[in-house]
Design a protein around this motif. Structure first.
Motif, PDB file in Angstrom:
ATOM      1  N   TYR A  58      47.352  41.587  41.715  1.00 28.71           N
ATOM      2  CA  TYR A  58      48.258  40.871  40.336  1.00 28.71           C
ATOM      3  C   TYR A  58      49.489  41.512  40.438  1.00 28.71           C
ATOM      4  N   SER A  59      49.609  43.233  41.341  1.00 34.47           N
ATOM      5  CA  SER A  59      51.242  42.285  41.166  1.00 34.47           C
ATOM      6  C   SER A  59      51.899  41.849  41.621  1.00 34.47           C
ATOM      7  N   SER A  60      51.059  40.530  42.328  1.00 31.69           N
ATOM      8  CA  SER A  60      52.223  39.955  43.190  1.00 31.69           C
ATOM      9  C   SER A  60      52.520  38.718  42.940  1.00 31.69           C
ATOM     10  N   LEU A  61      51.602  38.428  41.232  1.00 29.85           N
ATOM     11  CA  LEU A  61      51.510  37.151  40.288  1.00 29.85           C
ATOM     12  C   LEU A  61      53.161  37.282  39.707  1.00 29.85           C
ATOM     13  N   SER A  62      53.610  36.468  39.636  1.00 29.32           N
ATOM     14  CA  SER A  62      54.653  36.079  39.016  1.00 29.32           C
ATOM     15  C   SER A  62      54.806  36.653  37.927  1.00 29.32           C
ATOM     16  N   ALA A  63      55.161  36.818  36.473  1.00 23.50           N
ATOM     17  CA  ALA A  63      55.703  36.553  35.311  1.00 23.50           C
ATOM     18  C   ALA A  63      55.017  35.692  34.584  1.00 23.50           C
ATOM     19  N   SER A  64      55.105  34.671  34.781  1.00 26.39           N
ATOM     20  CA  SER A  64      54.611  33.077  33.974  1.00 26.39           C
ATOM     21  C   SER A  64      52.876  33.154  34.719  1.00 26.39           C
ATOM     22  N   ASP A  65      51.843  33.399  35.549  1.00 20.08           N
ATOM     23  CA  ASP A  65      51.166  33.452  36.054  1.00 20.08           C
ATOM     24  C   ASP A  65      49.934  35.122  36.108  1.00 20.08           C
ATOM     25  N   LYS A  66      50.851  35.700  35.330  1.00 25.77           N
ATOM     26  CA  LYS A  66      49.848  37.143  34.789  1.00 25.77           C
ATOM     27  C   LYS A  66      50.053  36.811  33.212  1.00 25.77           C
ATOM     28  N   ALA A  67      50.713  36.438  32.797  1.00 26.96           N
ATOM     29  CA  ALA A  67      50.448  35.293  31.352  1.00 26.96           C
ATOM     30  C   ALA A  67      48.970  34.394  31.349  1.00 26.96           C
ATOM     31  N   LYS A  68      49.118  33.858  32.335  1.00 26.80           N
ATOM     32  CA  LYS A  68      48.167  32.350  33.012  1.00 26.80           C
ATOM     33  C   LYS A  68      46.909  33.664  33.209  1.00 26.80           C
ATOM     34  N   PHE A  69      46.955  34.573  34.149  1.00 28.25           N
ATOM     35  CA  PHE A  69      45.643  35.063  34.421  1.00 28.25           C
ATOM     36  C   PHE A  69      45.599  35.765  33.077  1.00 28.25           C
ATOM     37  N   ALA A  70      46.532  36.254  32.525  1.00 23.92           N
ATOM     38  CA  ALA A  70      45.907  37.180  31.580  1.00 23.92           C
ATOM     39  C   ALA A  70      44.940  36.333  30.676  1.00 23.92           C
ATOM     40  N   GLU A  71      45.241  35.302  30.174  1.00 24.09           N
ATOM     41  CA  GLU A  71      44.684  33.978  29.255  1.00 24.09           C
ATOM     42  C   GLU A  71      43.221  34.089  29.736  1.00 24.09           C
ATOM     43  N   CYS A  72      43.101  33.909  30.783  1.00 29.14           N
ATOM     44  CA  CYS A  72      41.770  33.027  31.914  1.00 29.14           C
ATOM     45  C   CYS A  72      41.154  34.229  31.663  1.00 29.14           C
ATOM     46  N   ALA A  73      41.529  35.342  31.785  1.00 27.12           N
ATOM     47  CA  ALA A  73      40.590  36.945  31.869  1.00 27.12           C
ATOM     48  C   ALA A  73      39.872  37.146  30.451  1.00 27.12           C
ATOM     49  N   GLY A  74      40.766  36.514  29.440  1.00 24.69           N
ATOM     50  CA  GLY A  74      40.589  36.788  27.836  1.00 24.69           C
ATOM     51  C   GLY A  74      41.025  38.511  27.554  1.00 24.69           C
TER      52      GLY A  74
END
Length: 80
Positions: free
Chosen positions: A13-29
């Motif tokens: 998770y730490s390796s993701l970019s800020a925009s990917d973290k937002a997309k990841f969180a949305e995908c993870a609900g």
């Protein structure tokens, strides 16, 4: 989206970019804040349905660990 090669959830998770973290969180609900405060440090153990969503998001974003490693991350951190 860059494909991280990290072996655990925190480093992944730490390796993701800020925009990917937002997309990841949305995908993870969930939210970036919840992940950053509770999940990265294994302060909370996700319920079964949330663990499924979290694992699905990990796979979508290129995590190199399996579901048992994700579950172990939370279980081992909470019982260490």
């Amino acid at each position: 989206m860059k494909t991280p090669t990290c072996a655990d959830f925190k480093s992944f998770y730490s390796s993701l970019s800020a925009s990917d973290k937002a997309k990841f969180a949305e995908c993870a609900g969930t939210t970036k804040g919840y992940i950053s405060v509770h999940l990265v440090y294994a302060r909370r153990m996700p319920r079964k349905d949330k663990m499924e969503q979290l694992f699905t998001a990990c796979q979508k974003f290129g995590a190199k660990f399996d579901k048992s490693a994700l579950i172990a991350f939370f279980y081992e951190e909470q019982h260490a």
